[in-house]
Design a protein around this motif. Structure first.
Motif, PDB file in Angstrom:
ATOM      1  N   LEU A   1       0.831  -1.208   0.000  1.00  0.00           N
ATOM      2  CA  LEU A   1       0.000   0.000   0.000  1.00  0.00           C
ATOM      3  C   LEU A   1       0.862   1.253   0.000  1.00  0.00           C
ATOM      4  O   LEU A   1       0.587   2.212  -0.741  1.00  0.00           O
TER       5      LEU A   1
ATOM      6  N   LEU B   1       2.153   1.801  -3.379  1.00  0.00           N
ATOM      7  CA  LEU B   1       1.122   2.349  -4.265  1.00  0.00           C
ATOM      8  C   LEU B   1       0.981   3.850  -4.068  1.00  0.00           C
ATOM      9  O   LEU B   1       0.814   4.601  -5.027  1.00  0.00           O
TER      10      LEU B   1
ATOM     11  N   PRO C   1      -4.136  -3.915  -5.857  1.00  0.00           N
ATOM     12  CA  PRO C   1      -3.017  -3.058  -6.267  1.00  0.00           C
ATOM     13  C   PRO C   1      -2.786  -3.049  -7.764  1.00  0.00           C
ATOM     14  O   PRO C   1      -2.438  -1.996  -8.324  1.00  0.00           O
TER      15      PRO C   1
ATOM     16  N   VAL D   1       6.903  -1.904  -3.161  1.00  0.00           N
ATOM     17  CA  VAL D   1       6.056  -2.979  -3.684  1.00  0.00           C
ATOM     18  C   VAL D   1       6.849  -4.286  -3.752  1.00  0.00           C
ATOM     19  O   VAL D   1       6.377  -5.348  -3.340  1.00  0.00           O
TER      20      VAL D   1
END
Lengths: 95, 185, 98, 87
Positions: C13, C16, D8, C50
């Protein structure tokens, strides 16, 4: 899960079609080539989504990388040729 | 340790001892073999049919194309630099994100120049790349010794930060910056 | 095990967030050179986070090596590419005229 | 867990699409190329999170090729200036 992937697919296809339209309708060759490179990268994503990593590999390497670089050079040469080789204004302005 | 300290050009191979050359070849071979293993994974021994020729070709090409070796890299310097780099690149990302995601853009872009004291080509390329990854600065142009840096916020003086970074790079590449004394023999 | 999954989710997250920041920067920042900032820094950090999150979810040494290789390549490409692009912009090449 | 990674992937694709707006509107070729580079990095992240969702580990290799080629476009774009500098 399936809904998410469906949304993913829809978004991917829409972006791809949009990019293709933008690349085809652009009047300036260099802009079209850069759009084409982005199109190739997204197309590789499509192949990846279809679980065809080998095709995605080839698309990324040949479609986006090699063809993109060649077309970039060609677009530049075409632009230079169109304005006349060694023209005073064009050679100074066109780096 | 082998080439003259001020060599920026590519012809400095004549001063290398054969022992050192053999050592560098074996280190390279191990490195490229490790790279091959990374690419294909450990589960497929048959892949070495392609892998061995590829590794040999890679070592040969590297020996053939490599620029003159400088004073080599300092492992200690690199290890000391690694955490600094990670923290700084974190700060760089957070800095950009904060500036951009706020309701009002807080940027004051501008150009500034910085005089490089680094000597070798490799160290310079490394430094120029690093400047772009660290907070608030982006290397824009390099002409001779002068590096043009684009700052996202030119109200903050970036020069001390750049000097600190240059010290680190000099340590990794075993160079001495002018204010720290004469070059080592 | 569950804690690890939460950690992985948090890392992804956070990554992102940086990707979103990079894109917002690309769209919002006023000039080309400033946009390059957003690109090189935010995206590299986003990719790092990520990749780290995926690694926490699936800890395998060779996977880790591959991710490290990808991250290093992206970093080198982004920094060098940014420098090359910035150089063109700073030297004011005529073809940047719209 | 791995199914949830589709979220995602979707978000990354959204940011990618938003970044493509910059390719279309420009205004300079520099901006366009920059945005195309963003496509590369975001595409890599998308591939990485997609690999567990689709249970296709080979997608990581595709991401590796993306990373390798990220520099090619920028280099090809700027290489031409040297050939024009020395006419």
């Amino acid at each position: 899960m399936t809904n998410l992937l469906l949304a993913f697919d829809l978004l991917l296809s829409l972006t791809l079609v949009g990019l293709a339209a933008a690349a085809l309708t652009s009047r300036e060759p260099r802009r079209a080539v850069i759009l084409f490179i982005a199109f190739g990268l997204l197309l590789a994503l499509v192949w990846a989504r279809l679980r065809a990593p080998d095709v995605a590999l080839a698309e990324a390497a040949i479609g986006a990388g090699l063809a993109g670089a060649l077309m970039l050079a060609a677009a530049r040469r075409a632009a230079r040729g169109a304005r006349g080789p060694g023209g005073s204004e064009s050679s100074a302005g066109q780096d | 340790m082998s080439s003259p300290p001020s060599s920026v050009d590519r012809d400095g191979t004549q001063g290398r001892s054969p022992v050192l050359a053999a050592l560098s070849v074996s280190v390279l071979t191990v490195l490229f073999a490790g790279l091959w293993l990374t690419l294909v994974g450990p589960t497929d021994p048959g892949s070495w049919i392609i892998g061995v020729p590829a590794v040999i070709a890679a070592v040969w090409a590297r020996q053939r194309l490599a620029p003159a070796p400088g004073r080599g890299l300092s492992l200690l310097g690199a290890l000391r630099f690694l955490p600094v780099f990670l923290i700084e690149s974190f700060k760089g990302g957070i800095d950009v994100a904060r500036r951009v995601l706020g309701t009002r853009l807080r940027v004051e872009p501008g150009l500034l120049t910085y005089r490089l004291s680094l000597d070798s080509r490799a160290a310079r390329v490394f430094f120029v790349d690093l400047v772009s990854l660290l907070p608030g600065t982006l290397s824009a142009d390099l002409q001779g010794d002068t590096l043009v840096v684009h700052a996202l916020d030119c109200r903050v003086d970036a020069a001390p930060e750049l000097l600190r970074l240059e010290r680190h790079v000099a340590r990794v590449f075993r160079e001495r910056l002018p204010e720290q004394g004469a070059p080592t023999p | 095990m569950v804690a690890l999954h939460w950690l992985a989710a948090a890392l992804i997250l956070a990554g992102l967030l940086f990707f979103v920041a990079g894109t917002v920067g690309l769209l919002r920042l006023p000039d080309a050179l400033s946009r390059l900032h957003a690109l090189t820094k935010a995206d590299n950090l986003g990719l790092f986070l990520v990749a780290l999150g995926l690694l926490v979810a699936n800890p395998e040494p060779f996977f880790a090596l591959k991710l490290l290789l990808i991250w290093l390549l992206v970093m080198a490409a982004a920094a060098t590419g940014a420098h090359l692009i910035a150089k063109r912009a700073v030297r004011g090449d005529g073809e940047d005229a719209p | 867990m791995s199914e949830l990674l589709a979220i995602p992937a979707l978000i990354l694709l959204l940011t990618l699409g938003a970044g493509l707006v910059r390719v279309v509107i420009g205004p300079t070729p520099t901006d366009r190329l920059m945005a195309a580079q963003l496509t590369g990095t975001t595409g890599i992240a998308t591939l990485l999170v997609l690999a567990p969702v689709l249970r296709a580990p080979a997608l990581v290799d595709v991401a590796l090729v993306f990373a390798l080629l990220a520099a090619v476009a920028a280099a090809a774009f700027t290489r031409q200036r040297r050939s024009a500098e020395e006419p």
